[in-house]
Design a protein around this motif. Structure first.
Motif, mmCIF file in Angstrom:
data_model
loop_
_atom_site.group_PDB
_atom_site.id
_atom_site.type_symbol
_atom_site.label_atom_id
_atom_site.label_comp_id
_atom_site.label_asym_id
_atom_site.label_seq_id
_atom_site.Cartn_x
_atom_site.Cartn_y
_atom_site.Cartn_z
ATOM 1 N N GLN A 175 0.856 -1.165 0.000
ATOM 2 C CA GLN A 175 0.000 0.000 0.000
ATOM 3 C C GLN A 175 0.906 1.232 0.000
ATOM 4 N N THR A 176 0.385 2.364 -0.378
ATOM 5 C CA THR A 176 1.189 3.580 -0.364
ATOM 6 C C THR A 176 0.471 4.680 0.403
ATOM 7 N N ALA A 177 1.262 5.506 1.047
ATOM 8 C CA ALA A 177 0.755 6.686 1.744
ATOM 9 C C ALA A 177 1.640 7.852 1.356
ATOM 10 N N THR A 178 1.036 8.975 1.081
ATOM 11 C CA THR A 178 1.807 10.151 0.696
ATOM 12 C C THR A 178 2.547 10.699 1.899
ATOM 13 N N ALA A 179 3.840 10.932 1.708
ATOM 14 C CA ALA A 179 4.650 11.469 2.793
ATOM 15 C C ALA A 179 4.200 12.892 3.106
ATOM 16 N N GLY A 180 4.185 13.215 4.369
ATOM 17 C CA GLY A 180 3.907 14.585 4.772
ATOM 18 C C GLY A 180 5.190 15.387 4.706
ATOM 19 N N THR A 181 5.339 16.316 5.626
ATOM 20 C CA THR A 181 6.552 17.131 5.627
ATOM 21 C C THR A 181 7.738 16.371 6.189
ATOM 22 N N ASN A 182 7.501 15.208 6.808
ATOM 23 C CA ASN A 182 8.574 14.491 7.458
ATOM 24 C C ASN A 182 8.264 13.000 7.510
ATOM 25 N N THR A 183 9.107 12.193 6.870
ATOM 26 C CA THR A 183 8.866 10.754 6.840
ATOM 27 C C THR A 183 9.010 10.140 8.223
ATOM 28 N N PHE A 184 9.952 10.634 9.022
ATOM 29 C CA PHE A 184 10.091 10.148 10.390
ATOM 30 C C PHE A 184 8.757 10.266 11.138
ATOM 31 N N ASP A 185 8.149 11.447 11.032
ATOM 32 C CA ASP A 185 6.893 11.682 11.744
ATOM 33 C C ASP A 185 5.784 10.766 11.243
ATOM 34 N N THR A 186 5.768 10.543 9.918
ATOM 35 C CA THR A 186 4.722 9.683 9.347
ATOM 36 C C THR A 186 4.856 8.262 9.865
ATOM 37 N N LEU A 187 6.081 7.785 10.010
ATOM 38 C CA LEU A 187 6.289 6.431 10.520
ATOM 39 C C LEU A 187 5.955 6.337 12.006
ATOM 40 N N THR A 188 6.416 7.296 12.780
ATOM 41 C CA THR A 188 6.170 7.227 14.220
ATOM 42 C C THR A 188 4.697 7.425 14.557
ATOM 43 N N SER A 189 3.966 8.083 13.673
ATOM 44 C CA SER A 189 2.534 8.282 13.908
ATOM 45 C C SER A 189 1.726 7.038 13.572
ATOM 46 N N GLY A 190 2.374 6.069 12.910
ATOM 47 C CA GLY A 190 1.669 4.850 12.542
ATOM 48 C C GLY A 190 0.916 4.934 11.235
#
Length: 366
Positions: A175-190
């Motif tokens: 599946q794909t999710a569009t990265a926000g301003t920060n990939t680290f944050d996107t991963l840690t947010s689940g």
């Protein structure tokens, strides 16, 4: 202009895209289509970054501050990345030279552009495909099957990830999710399970500040060639204009000398990057550690370890390049303006030239 830490590089990119194209046009000097090399041998070169300033660009800042451009009678205007990207900026004449990848040149030329790759900075793969180390369920790329890939919608990246998963024994379904301003944050947010990072910047930041990452290298998992040939491209018609080939050569002579200096003096070069790109407000500790990583691991020199660790070849490995282009072509990545894949794979020998980098490397040894 904007404050930036490594974690907000993508946020800075979003801010940078708001810079009006008119400003770039006004500052680009020789990008009007006229010759960059005047009758007195002076050259004006406009160079557009692909991202916010980082150690990939350090050679330009070193060359500016140590007077290497002045010695070659070249005036270089470093432009912030624009909304359309460095490739479009070069194609449209907003910039003379842009930072890009060989694969991007292939993709843009398939769409009708006429770009030429003239310098390859990275001789080893620098991209990493990572999940948070806390994700103990992800041990190999096979475990990425069915997971959510945080990306910017790149067909090229998706092809790489799917190949890695299949090579490891999975189906390649993601599946794909569009990265926000920060990939680290996107991963840690689940909101995503894994994403793409650069070993020489974001992975260094992870080691400094966390969170810890578990990363995979594409070439270790069935992706042929070198996916990460990052360097400079120009427009073919610009290069053909009188004086521009000579201007490009002098620019590369000075720039490669700047990169060589950075490899030999990573701490001093990091200081020059931070001071030269004040608007980016770079983290000095990160810049220093990044340069140490680059200098010690040989990302810019020779993957076999046989080359001088402080001298850039700057050339494209055509065999590795073609292997990767063939792979992406088979994956359907390079489509024309009508969305159709061409009759044959892009050819590295046509997309790129090593003439200028080879001369620049020879000049650096004199």
């Amino acid at each position: 202009m904007w404050g930036i830490s490594a974690r907000t590089l993508r946020k800075a990119l979003a801010i940078a895209v708001a810079i009006p194209t008119a400003l770039a046009l006004a500052s680009c000097g020789a990008a009007s289509g006229e010759s960059s090399d005047d009758s007195h041998g002076n050259a004006d070169i406009s160079f557009m970054l692909d991202w916010t300033p980082n150690t990939n660009h350090v050679g330009l800042y070193v060359a500016q501050q140590l007077g290497y451009y002045n010695a070659e009678h070249v005036k270089v205007d470093i432009l912030p990345t624009a909304q359309a990207g460095a490739e479009t900026a070069v194609e449209n004449g907003v910039a003379d030279i842009g930072f890009t990848t060989l694969s991007n040149v292939a993709a843009f030329n398939a769409q009708g552009s006429a770009l030429k790759f003239v310098f390859d900075l990275t001789q080893q793969p620098v991209a990493r495909w990572c999940a948070l180390a806390s994700r103990t369920d992800i041990k190999t790329p096979k475990d990425l099957d069915g997971k959510t890939f945080v990306s910017f919608g790149s067909a090229e990246q998706t092809a790489v990830v799917r190949q890695m998963i299949k090579y490891a024994g999975g189906t390649g379904s993601i599946q794909t999710a569009t990265a926000g301003t920060n990939t680290f944050d996107t991963l840690t947010s689940g909101k995503g399970d894994f994403g793409g990072f650069y070993a020489t910047w974001e992975n260094v930041e992870s080691e400094l500040n966390g969170p810890a990452l578990n990363c995979f290298v594409a070439s270790d998992w069935g992706v042929p060639g070198n996916p990460d040939q990052l360097g400079f491209a120009v427009k073919r018609s610009w290069l053909a204009k009188q004086g521009n080939a000579q201007a490009l050569q002098r620019f590369l002579d000075a720039t490669m000398k700047g990169y060589d200096y950075a490899l030999a003096h990573p701490d001093k070069a990091a200081d020059m990057l931070v001071s030269g790109a004040k608007e980016a407000n770079l983290d000095s500790k990160l810049a220093h550690r990044s340069m140490e990583e680059i200098a010690s691991k040989g990302y810019w020199t020779d993957s076999t370890g046989s080359a001088d660790s402080t001298k850039l070849p700057g050339t494209v490995n055509m065999t590795q390049a073609q292997d990767y282009l063939d792979f992406q072509y088979k994956a359907g990545t390079y489509k024309d303006a009508k969305g159709k894949v061409g009759n044959h794979a892009p050819q590295a020998s046509e997309l790129a030239t090593n003439t200028y980098a080879t001369k620049a490397a020879a000049a650096a040894t004199r």
